[in-house]
Design a protein around this motif. Structure first.
Motif, PDB file in Angstrom:
ATOM      1  N   ASN A 141       0.736  -0.980   0.107  1.00  0.00           N
ATOM      2  CA  ASN A 141      -0.095   0.005  -0.057  1.00  0.00           C
ATOM      3  C   ASN A 141       0.668   1.222   0.179  1.00  0.00           C
ATOM      4  N   GLU A 142       2.174   1.362   0.160  1.00  0.00           N
ATOM      5  CA  GLU A 142       2.939   2.500   0.479  1.00  0.00           C
ATOM      6  C   GLU A 142       4.149   2.208  -0.718  1.00  0.00           C
ATOM      7  N   ARG A 143       4.304   1.033  -0.879  1.00  0.00           N
ATOM      8  CA  ARG A 143       5.710   0.669  -2.072  1.00  0.00           C
ATOM      9  C   ARG A 143       5.626   1.976  -3.346  1.00  0.00           C
ATOM     10  N   PRO A 144       6.784   2.494  -3.223  1.00  0.00           N
ATOM     11  CA  PRO A 144       6.893   3.409  -4.594  1.00  0.00           C
ATOM     12  C   PRO A 144       7.036   2.376  -5.858  1.00  0.00           C
ATOM     13  N   PRO A 145       6.673   3.211  -7.114  1.00  0.00           N
ATOM     14  CA  PRO A 145       6.865   2.137  -8.393  1.00  0.00           C
ATOM     15  C   PRO A 145       8.372   1.760  -8.551  1.00  0.00           C
ATOM     16  N   GLU A 146       9.148   2.739  -8.363  1.00  0.00           N
ATOM     17  CA  GLU A 146      10.621   2.141  -8.378  1.00  0.00           C
ATOM     18  C   GLU A 146      11.396   3.184  -7.233  1.00  0.00           C
ATOM     19  N   LEU A 147      12.684   2.714  -7.358  1.00  0.00           N
ATOM     20  CA  LEU A 147      13.287   3.231  -6.318  1.00  0.00           C
ATOM     21  C   LEU A 147      14.942   3.672  -7.040  1.00  0.00           C
ATOM     22  N   THR A 148      15.370   5.026  -6.585  1.00  0.00           N
ATOM     23  CA  THR A 148      16.651   5.380  -6.968  1.00  0.00           C
ATOM     24  C   THR A 148      17.392   5.495  -6.079  1.00  0.00           C
ATOM     25  N   PHE A 149      18.863   5.477  -6.069  1.00  0.00           N
ATOM     26  CA  PHE A 149      19.613   5.689  -4.942  1.00  0.00           C
ATOM     27  C   PHE A 149      20.352   7.135  -5.107  1.00  0.00           C
ATOM     28  N   GLU A 150      20.680   7.711  -4.040  1.00  0.00           N
ATOM     29  CA  GLU A 150      21.445   9.155  -3.937  1.00  0.00           C
ATOM     30  C   GLU A 150      22.960   8.659  -4.536  1.00  0.00           C
ATOM     31  N   PRO A 151      23.215   9.424  -5.727  1.00  0.00           N
ATOM     32  CA  PRO A 151      24.564   9.047  -6.531  1.00  0.00           C
ATOM     33  C   PRO A 151      25.714   9.465  -5.432  1.00  0.00           C
ATOM     34  N   GLY A 152      26.800   8.671  -5.176  1.00  0.00           N
ATOM     35  CA  GLY A 152      27.630   9.013  -4.437  1.00  0.00           C
ATOM     36  C   GLY A 152      27.520   8.964  -2.834  1.00  0.00           C
ATOM     37  N   ALA A 153      26.200   8.324  -2.471  1.00  0.00           N
ATOM     38  CA  ALA A 153      26.050   8.166  -1.053  1.00  0.00           C
ATOM     39  C   ALA A 153      27.185   7.230  -0.414  1.00  0.00           C
ATOM     40  N   LYS A 154      27.654   7.491   0.678  1.00  0.00           N
ATOM     41  CA  LYS A 154      28.620   6.865   1.659  1.00  0.00           C
ATOM     42  C   LYS A 154      27.970   6.504   2.720  1.00  0.00           C
ATOM     43  N   TRP A 155      27.730   5.441   2.888  1.00  0.00           N
ATOM     44  CA  TRP A 155      26.949   5.242   4.269  1.00  0.00           C
ATOM     45  C   TRP A 155      27.928   4.830   5.146  1.00  0.00           C
ATOM     46  N   LEU A 156      27.393   5.382   6.812  1.00  0.00           N
ATOM     47  CA  LEU A 156      28.684   5.469   7.616  1.00  0.00           C
ATOM     48  C   LEU A 156      28.177   4.796   8.855  1.00  0.00           C
ATOM     49  N   GLY A 157      26.921   4.565   9.034  1.00  0.00           N
ATOM     50  CA  GLY A 157      26.486   3.501  10.288  1.00  0.00           C
ATOM     51  C   GLY A 157      25.174   3.815  10.759  1.00  0.00           C
ATOM     52  N   LEU A 158      24.681   2.889  11.401  1.00  0.00           N
ATOM     53  CA  LEU A 158      23.275   2.617  11.777  1.00  0.00           C
ATOM     54  C   LEU A 158      23.176   2.532  13.423  1.00  0.00           C
ATOM     55  N   GLN A 159      22.590   3.315  13.946  1.00  0.00           N
ATOM     56  CA  GLN A 159      22.144   2.995  15.530  1.00  0.00           C
ATOM     57  C   GLN A 159      20.571   2.757  15.508  1.00  0.00           C
ATOM     58  N   VAL A 160      20.371   1.501  16.299  1.00  0.00           N
ATOM     59  CA  VAL A 160      18.809   1.437  16.419  1.00  0.00           C
ATOM     60  C   VAL A 160      18.631   1.893  17.883  1.00  0.00           C
ATOM     61  N   LYS A 161      17.779   2.788  18.041  1.00  0.00           N
ATOM     62  CA  LYS A 161      17.635   3.551  19.431  1.00  0.00           C
ATOM     63  C   LYS A 161      16.428   2.846  19.970  1.00  0.00           C
ATOM     64  N   ASP A 162      15.461   2.293  19.289  1.00  0.00           N
ATOM     65  CA  ASP A 162      14.393   1.690  20.020  1.00  0.00           C
ATOM     66  C   ASP A 162      13.555   0.806  19.219  1.00  0.00           C
ATOM     67  N   PHE A 163      12.901  -0.264  19.725  1.00  0.00           N
ATOM     68  CA  PHE A 163      12.399  -1.365  19.058  1.00  0.00           C
ATOM     69  C   PHE A 163      11.138  -1.712  20.031  1.00  0.00           C
ATOM     70  N   VAL A 164       9.711  -1.700  19.586  1.00  0.00           N
ATOM     71  CA  VAL A 164       8.624  -1.902  20.348  1.00  0.00           C
ATOM     72  C   VAL A 164       7.767  -2.509  19.635  1.00  0.00           C
ATOM     73  N   ALA A 165       6.974  -3.621  20.037  1.00  0.00           N
ATOM     74  CA  ALA A 165       5.842  -4.212  19.363  1.00  0.00           C
ATOM     75  C   ALA A 165       4.828  -3.347  19.845  1.00  0.00           C
ATOM     76  N   THR A 166       3.996  -3.023  18.818  1.00  0.00           N
ATOM     77  CA  THR A 166       2.885  -2.148  19.179  1.00  0.00           C
ATOM     78  C   THR A 166       1.481  -2.917  18.982  1.00  0.00           C
ATOM     79  N   GLY A 167       1.584  -4.090  18.424  1.00  0.00           N
ATOM     80  CA  GLY A 167       0.391  -4.978  18.491  1.00  0.00           C
ATOM     81  C   GLY A 167       0.844  -6.282  18.126  1.00  0.00           C
ATOM     82  N   ALA A 168       0.152  -7.194  17.955  1.00  0.00           N
ATOM     83  CA  ALA A 168       0.432  -8.622  17.520  1.00  0.00           C
ATOM     84  C   ALA A 168       1.082  -8.780  16.380  1.00  0.00           C
ATOM     85  N   ASP A 169       0.676  -7.887  15.525  1.00  0.00           N
ATOM     86  CA  ASP A 169       1.432  -7.836  13.870  1.00  0.00           C
ATOM     87  C   ASP A 169       1.836  -6.669  13.437  1.00  0.00           C
TER      88      ASP A 169
END
Length: 133
Positions: free
Chosen positions: A65-93
């Motif tokens: 329901n939210e998926r874009p028809p296509e995906l493009t990437f930022e040219p030259g993007a250099k990913w540096l890291g990920l920090q997960v700050k919180d993860f919570v179940a808000t319901g059964a699914d």
């Protein structure tokens, strides 16, 4: 990505980086057989897919329901890291994951801070949308 390389999502076990093949690679490379077990694993694997510019995986894990028809990437993007700050179940699914992803574009630092919503359907988790901070 080399299967023995450290996974871009930054997950560690006993203070050491987890290999791509034992972390996000098991979901990205085996989408049909090995869905992410929860929203946090899906979010981490989607971050890794952005690093690897794997559009098919990102689109497959985006809720229809939210998926874009296509995906493009930022040219030259250099990913540096990920920090997960919180993860919570808000319901059964349903669940939410708050994270900060850092990258550079043309030498300019970018910080993406988002609380993402996920839903599970037929045993698979999907990214729905996110609110940025």
């Amino acid at each position: 990505m080399a299967v023995s390389a450290a996974c871009p999502c930054g997950r560690e076990a006993k203070g050491k980086p987890v290999a791509y093949s034992a972390c996000c690679g098991r979901f990205i490379d085996h989408w049909e057989a090995a869905p992410a077990p929860d929203a946090e694993h899906l979010m981490r694997s989607r971050y890794t897919a952005f690093v690897c510019e794997n559009a098919p995986y990102l689109l497959a894990t985006w809720h229809r329901n939210e998926r874009p028809p296509e995906l493009t990437f930022e040219p030259g993007a250099k990913w540096l890291g990920l920090q997960v700050k919180d993860f919570v179940a808000t319901g059964a699914d349903t669940a939410e994951v708050e994270f900060v992803a850092r990258f550079r574009v043309a030498g300019r630092p970018v910080r993406l801070h988002e609380r993402s919503r996920f839903v599970q359907e037929a045993g698979r988790w999907y990214y729905v949308d996110g609110a940025q901070f």
